[in-house]
Design a protein around this motif. Structure first.
Motif, PDB file in Angstrom:
ATOM      1  N   ASP A  59      35.024  43.054  39.121  1.00  0.00           N
ATOM      2  CA  ASP A  59      34.074  42.317  38.296  1.00  0.00           C
ATOM      3  C   ASP A  59      32.662  42.788  38.661  1.00  0.00           C
ATOM      4  OD1 ASP A  59      33.355  41.024  40.666  1.00  0.00           O
ATOM      5  OD2 ASP A  59      34.413  39.164  40.183  1.00  0.00           O
TER       6      ASP A  59
ATOM      7  N   CYS B 127      41.534  39.310  29.728  1.00  0.00           N
ATOM      8  CA  CYS B 127      40.089  39.559  29.850  1.00  0.00           C
ATOM      9  C   CYS B 127      39.253  38.392  29.349  1.00  0.00           C
ATOM     10  CB  CYS B 127      39.721  40.841  29.103  1.00  0.00           C
ATOM     11  SG  CYS B 127      40.588  42.292  29.743  1.00  0.00           S
TER      12      CYS B 127
ATOM     13  N   TYR C 125      37.636  36.285  32.080  1.00  0.00           N
ATOM     14  CA  TYR C 125      36.707  36.930  33.003  1.00  0.00           C
ATOM     15  C   TYR C 125      35.433  37.325  32.272  1.00  0.00           C
ATOM     16  CZ  TYR C 125      40.898  37.564  35.915  1.00  0.00           C
ATOM     17  OH  TYR C 125      42.039  37.365  36.643  1.00  0.00           O
TER      18      TYR C 125
ATOM     19  N   LEU D 174      35.053  43.281  32.967  1.00  0.00           N
ATOM     20  CA  LEU D 174      35.881  43.927  33.985  1.00  0.00           C
ATOM     21  C   LEU D 174      35.590  45.419  33.977  1.00  0.00           C
ATOM     22  CD1 LEU D 174      39.340  42.140  33.571  1.00  0.00           C
ATOM     23  CD2 LEU D 174      37.522  41.665  35.231  1.00  0.00           C
TER      24      LEU D 174
END
Length: 360
Positions: free
Chosen positions: A268, A281, A284, A287
């Protein structure tokens, strides 16, 4: 008289609308100049990421590098459910310059099919392949002349920056440059030249006007990597690294797909190494992905889009064996600096031989 006024008013409105429509078309053409939209798309699909193929002409490695690349392409195109497309993020050939580099690119092209100036992974030309250059494609004369001659003639004016839109996903392809050699300490762990200010400006403009839900940036060098014991991060872009990371975070880029390190890693923006595959994804922030190479091993990675989610899968490896893989054993067992010295000597020996045997 009223009818005449009404007729003139109607004509005036038609002229205004026509001018407006024409202006809109012209504006759209300018905006879409570097954007290519895939036809027949679906919002549920997957594509394949391959990187660091390092192809050499058969004369230089007994056909082993071509065999590796063909093995990947034959494998991924044999799936019952075909990938929508394939992306290759640089180091297409072991070196790209001069006559011997041209031979490497010709061998690289032998692994694909071509139709209407577009490369495909399959004989039916239904799985397009999109690429971006790596530092080895610049070797050793620091140019992309052969890359543009043989691989991508379409984006020279745009400095190898372009966008592919497939369904609700935009893919931003960028060139992270040749080796960065301004600082001697980088010679042992090559940095990429990186993204210049105009690259950053281009990316910000495109991201700010992007209409798709998902955004993926593709380039050769990572922006995030592991650090050594002294806290130095190697093998990343030298210029505008933090600006690039901030842009990706600001505009909700899902993935940055890279190669170069010949490793499989996912970070990250805070440099946390993530290892729990597969990654959704959507859970998050951006990435930063390194996919393993197609040189020291034969690897690829699938990225799947399902409805509003992008799933990043682990790297897969294809086991192949070649009885004449002699040069590759030496290269694999060497550190970066010795590998580059070896390749540099090999490059000049080969080109000297070609100049002796091939007439201009």
């Amino acid at each position: 008289m009223k009818k005449l006024k009404t007729w003139f008013f109607s004509l005036f409105i038609i002229i205004i609308l026509t001018i407006s429509a024409t202006s809109t078309v012209v504006l759209s053409k300018n905006i879409m100049k570097s954007i290519e939209t895939c036809k027949g798309f679906s919002n549920n699909f997957y594509f394949v990421h391959v990187t660091d193929t390092h192809v050499m002409d058969d004369k230089f490695d007994n056909g082993f590098s071509k065999m590796r690349l063909r093995s990947v392409l034959e494998n991924v195109t044999s799936f019952e459910e075909k990938p929508a497309f394939v992306v290759i993020t640089g180091d297409l050939v072991e070196w790209g310059s001069s006559r011997s580099g041209a031979l490497n690119y010709q061998t690289f092209l032998d692994c694909f099919y071509e139709k209407d100036n577009q490369l495909y992974a399959d004989k039916g030309c239904s799985i397009p392949v999109y690429m971006t250059p790596g530092n080895h494609d610049y070797f050793w004369e620091n140019n992309l002349d052969n890359y543009h001659t043989y691989v991508d003639k379409n984006h020279i004016a745009d400095e190898d920056r372009y966008i592919i839109v497939y369904g609700d996903v935009s893919l931003f392809f960028m060139d992270s440059g040749a080796n960065y050699l301004k600082e001697p300490y980088t010679w042992f762990h090559p940095y990429g030249d990186g993204l210049f200010d105009d690259d950053i400006a281009w990316l910000e403009e495109q991201l700010s006007t992007c209409k798709t839900t998902h955004k993926i940036v593709l380039m050769h060098h990572p922006a995030v990597n592991v650090r050594d014991d002294s806290g130095v991060m190697y093998d990343v872009i030298a210029r505008n690294r933090m600006r690039f990371i901030s842009l990706c975070e600001e505009y909700d880029v899902d993935l940055v797909l890279t190669g170069h390190t010949h490793c499989s890693r996912v970070f990250d923006a805070d440099e946390n190494l993530l290892e729990s595959y597969p990654f959704n994804c959507s859970e998050y922030s951006t990435l930063f992905v390194q996919t393993d190479d197609c040189k020291e091993g034969v690897h690829y990675r699938n990225i799947t889009v399902v409805d509003d989610d992008i799933w990043l899968e682990k790297c897969e490896e294809i086991k192949i064996k070649h009885p004449h893989d002699k040069s590759a054993v030496f290269i694999r067992g060497s550190t970066s600096i010795y590998k580059n010295i070896y390749l540099y000597i090999l490059y000049w020996v080969i080109n000297y031989s070609l100049n002796k045997t091939i007439q201009p």
